[in-house]
Design an enzyme around this catalytic site. Structure first.
Site, PDB file in Angstrom:
ATOM      1  N   ASP A  12      39.458  15.898  32.561  1.00  0.00           N
ATOM      2  CA  ASP A  12      40.600  15.872  31.629  1.00  0.00           C
ATOM      3  C   ASP A  12      41.632  16.941  31.940  1.00  0.00           C
ATOM      4  OD1 ASP A  12      39.249  13.865  30.114  1.00  0.00           O
ATOM      5  OD2 ASP A  12      38.043  15.448  29.213  1.00  0.00           O
ATOM      6  N   GLU A  13      41.785  17.256  33.195  1.00  0.00           N
ATOM      7  CA  GLU A  13      42.768  18.270  33.597  1.00  0.00           C
ATOM      8  C   GLU A  13      44.178  17.694  33.629  1.00  0.00           C
ATOM      9  OE1 GLU A  13      40.139  17.502  35.564  1.00  0.00           O
ATOM     10  OE2 GLU A  13      38.871  19.270  35.791  1.00  0.00           O
ATOM     11  N   HIS A  40      41.790   7.972  32.808  1.00  0.00           N
ATOM     12  CA  HIS A  40      43.019   8.632  33.241  1.00  0.00           C
ATOM     13  C   HIS A  40      44.118   8.125  32.338  1.00  0.00           C
ATOM     14  CE1 HIS A  40      41.856  10.529  36.796  1.00  0.00           C
ATOM     15  NE2 HIS A  40      41.982   9.542  37.633  1.00  0.00           N
ATOM     16  N   ARG A 304      36.318  11.094  21.206  1.00  0.00           N
ATOM     17  CA  ARG A 304      35.670  12.287  20.633  1.00  0.00           C
ATOM     18  C   ARG A 304      36.586  13.504  20.735  1.00  0.00           C
ATOM     19  NH1 ARG A 304      29.907  12.420  23.729  1.00  0.00           N
ATOM     20  NH2 ARG A 304      31.286  12.224  25.503  1.00  0.00           N
TER      21      ARG A 304
HETATM   22  P1  GDP Z   1      42.344  13.234  33.556  1.00  0.00           P
HETATM   23  O1  GDP Z   1      41.044  12.732  33.028  1.00  0.00           O
HETATM   24  O2  GDP Z   1      42.204  14.472  34.347  1.00  0.00           O
HETATM   25  O3  GDP Z   1      43.121  12.201  34.254  1.00  0.00           O
HETATM   26  O4  GDP Z   1      43.182  13.691  32.303  1.00  0.00           O
HETATM   27  P2  GDP Z   1      44.013  12.766  31.345  1.00  0.00           P
HETATM   28  O5  GDP Z   1      44.808  11.820  32.154  1.00  0.00           O
HETATM   29  O6  GDP Z   1      43.133  12.258  30.275  1.00  0.00           O
HETATM   30  O7  GDP Z   1      45.055  13.821  30.771  1.00  0.00           O
HETATM   31  C1  GDP Z   1      44.924  14.378  29.540  1.00  0.00           C
HETATM   32  C2  GDP Z   1      46.162  14.221  28.698  1.00  0.00           C
HETATM   33  O8  GDP Z   1      47.118  15.183  29.047  1.00  0.00           O
HETATM   34  C3  GDP Z   1      46.877  12.898  28.732  1.00  0.00           C
HETATM   35  O9  GDP Z   1      47.153  12.512  27.421  1.00  0.00           O
HETATM   36  C4  GDP Z   1      48.162  13.202  29.517  1.00  0.00           C
HETATM   37  O10 GDP Z   1      49.240  12.372  29.127  1.00  0.00           O
HETATM   38  C5  GDP Z   1      48.409  14.600  29.135  1.00  0.00           C
HETATM   39  N1  GDP Z   1      49.160  15.432  30.082  1.00  0.00           N
HETATM   40  C6  GDP Z   1      49.067  15.454  31.445  1.00  0.00           C
HETATM   41  N2  GDP Z   1      49.841  16.449  31.939  1.00  0.00           N
HETATM   42  C7  GDP Z   1      50.423  17.067  30.871  1.00  0.00           C
HETATM   43  C8  GDP Z   1      51.294  18.182  30.736  1.00  0.00           C
HETATM   44  O11 GDP Z   1      51.694  18.841  31.675  1.00  0.00           O
HETATM   45  N3  GDP Z   1      51.649  18.525  29.444  1.00  0.00           N
HETATM   46  C9  GDP Z   1      51.207  17.859  28.352  1.00  0.00           C
HETATM   47  N4  GDP Z   1      51.592  18.259  27.152  1.00  0.00           N
HETATM   48  N5  GDP Z   1      50.363  16.822  28.454  1.00  0.00           N
HETATM   49  C10 GDP Z   1      49.978  16.420  29.685  1.00  0.00           C
END
Ligand code: GDP
Length: 430
Positions: A12-13, A40, A304
């Site tokens: 979730d990065e 993602h 969650r």
């Molecule tokens: P992944 O599992 O690493 O792909 O993480 P996610 O895609 O679930 O990303 C987590 C959340 O962070 C998502 O809702 C994205 O839209 C959001 N997100 C990604 N980059 C940024 C950012 O730079 N700022 C903010 N506020 N949200 C972000």
């Protein structure tokens, strides 16, 4: 040229957004491990999507999206995900599935739930997508490889053997209804029909593409600390989350991977159980959770609430080292704009001694965070395009992270949208 995009932390990065950006510049995007157990989030012109099994390249006409042999392939799930895109106006993507990928069966999902139920309070916090039972079967050699669907006589014989074994567990360990081998066989035949149009010798396809000079992106799921070998075992996932595994899970030579873009989050979040040294609780955590990500830190697959914490330099330096990070993208930095001061975990105190080296799990459980405080920038940094325009406190925070992890931060993400990204010239050498 092969690039990998992977996570340095607990997942979730914000890899989704970065992957989407890199996918646009790639000819081939490959999922090489994991299954539909993590999501993602991608926001683009078609809308907001949570992809679970499909690679992020599916939104581009010029890319081929590949499910590599390392993936836990849930066939009906994949077909539904493809349909879901088409229903929302995304042009039908070009998808290939490895003939060596293994099939995630409905009973893997059941066994996942049964095992969590059996463990009760000691459960791992599984997403119950069947991932652990799937990989257990793969390595116990009682899984089904896609290629086996095309050899009916052997398949039938194997189904009988596998069901006999599974039924003993169902009856005596879990006290659940047993399975009928004919049902499982028929399920597999129906899967064959669904998947046949996509099945290819993916390794050969990618290797040929590389000879033609094509660009390949290996898309990782979760992060270093969830790796079964190098993560917080046993609170890990069941397939390797490391870039190195990309070579195996896609069927290419390890030396082909030239760039390992490692995504690092500006604070910490985690799902599931396990040691989490910089974790925060109560109102402090609620506030960060509410402001985090895009609309709060809640699991993309499970919904969650995520566990929250400050940036952990010990875990992240280790996370980058195990990935072999060549460059880092620092994400969700905008979220921290509300804080007067920002704590960062720069060491672990274990049995009275301070260390900067990430330890094995039983020591990690005892670790207390050594915090350093940074002045907050108290402003909204979304919309800023040039690094030099960021408030000085914000740049200090970024540069402190860079110094701690020892890898150049080449991009800073300051918002959920594709264009919320700052490209940066790092002072560190690659
Ligand atoms: P992944 O599992 O690493 O792909 O993480 P996610 O895609 O679930 O990303 C987590 C959340 O962070 C998502 O809702 C994205 O839209 C959001 N997100 C990604 N980059 C940024 C950012 O730079 N700022 C903010 N506020 N949200 C972000």
């Amino acid at each position: 040229m092969v690039r990998a995009i992977v996570g340095a932390n607990w997942g979730d990065e914000g890899k989704g957004k970065i992957t989407d950006m890199l996918a646009e510049k790639s000819d081939i995007v490959v999922r090489f491990q994991g299954g539909s157990n993590a999501g993602h989030t991608i926001i683009n012109d078609y809308g907001k999507f949570a992809l679970h099994l499909l690679p992020s390249g599916v939104f581009y006409n010029h890319t081929t999206s590949i499910i590599g042999n390392g993936v836990a392939l849930n066939i009906p799930y994949l077909i539904n995900e493809i349909k879901g895109l088409e229903e929302r106006g995304v042009p039908t993507p070009k998808i290939l599935v490895s003939d060596r990928a293994q099939i995630l069966m409905p009973y893997h999902v059941d066994f996942d739930a049964f095992e969590e139920e059996r463990l009760g309070g000691k459960a791992f916090g599984s997403t119950k997508s069947g991932i652990a039972p799937f990989y257990s079967d793969k390595y116990a050699k009682i899984g089904f490889q896609v290629s086996e669907l095309f050899d009916e006589a052997s398949l039938k014989e194997k189904v009988n053997r596998v069901v006999e074994y599974k039924n003993i567990l169902l009856e005596h360990l879990y006290h659940k209804p047993v399975m009928n081998p004919d049902d499982i066989y028929n399920t597999l035949l129906s899967y064959r029909e669904m998947i046949e149009p996509y099945v290819t010798d993916v390794s050969l396809f990618i290797n040929n593409a590389l000879k033609e000079g094509k660009t390949v992106l290996l898309e990782g799921q979760l992060g270093t600390l969830k790796d079964p070998d190098h993560g917080i075992y046993p609170m890990v996932t069941s397939s390797s989350t490391l870039a190195a595994y990309g070579a195996i899970g896609a069927g290419i030579a390890p030396y082909e991977i030239k760039d390992i873009i490692t995504v690092v989050k500006a604070y910490s979040s985690a799902v599931g159980a396990g040691a989490f040294v910089s974790e925060i609780f109560g109102e402090e955590a609620d506030e960060l959770r509410k402001r985090g990500g895009d609309g709060g830190e809640f699991g993309a697959t499970t919904g969650r609430p995520r566990r929250m914490g400050w940036f952990d330099a010990v875990a992240t330096r280790y996370g980058c080292r195990m990935q072999g990070a060549t460059e880092v993208v620092l994400t969700v930095l905008d979220v921290l704009g509300y804080l007067d001061e920002i704590p960062m975990c720069v060491g672990y105190e274990i049995d009275g001694e301070v260390t900067k080296d990430f330890p094995v799990t039983y020591k990690l459980e005892k670790a207390k965070p050594v915090l350093k405080y940074f002045k907050g920038w108290k402003s909204d940094i979304r919309g800023i395009k040039n690094y030099d325009e960021l408030p000085v406190e914000c740049r200090n925070y970024i540069e402190a992270i860079e110094e701690e992890i020892g890898v150049p931060i080449t991009m800073v993400s300051n918002g959920p949208k594709r264009h919320d990204i700052i490209i940066r010239e790092s002072k560190l050498n690659k």
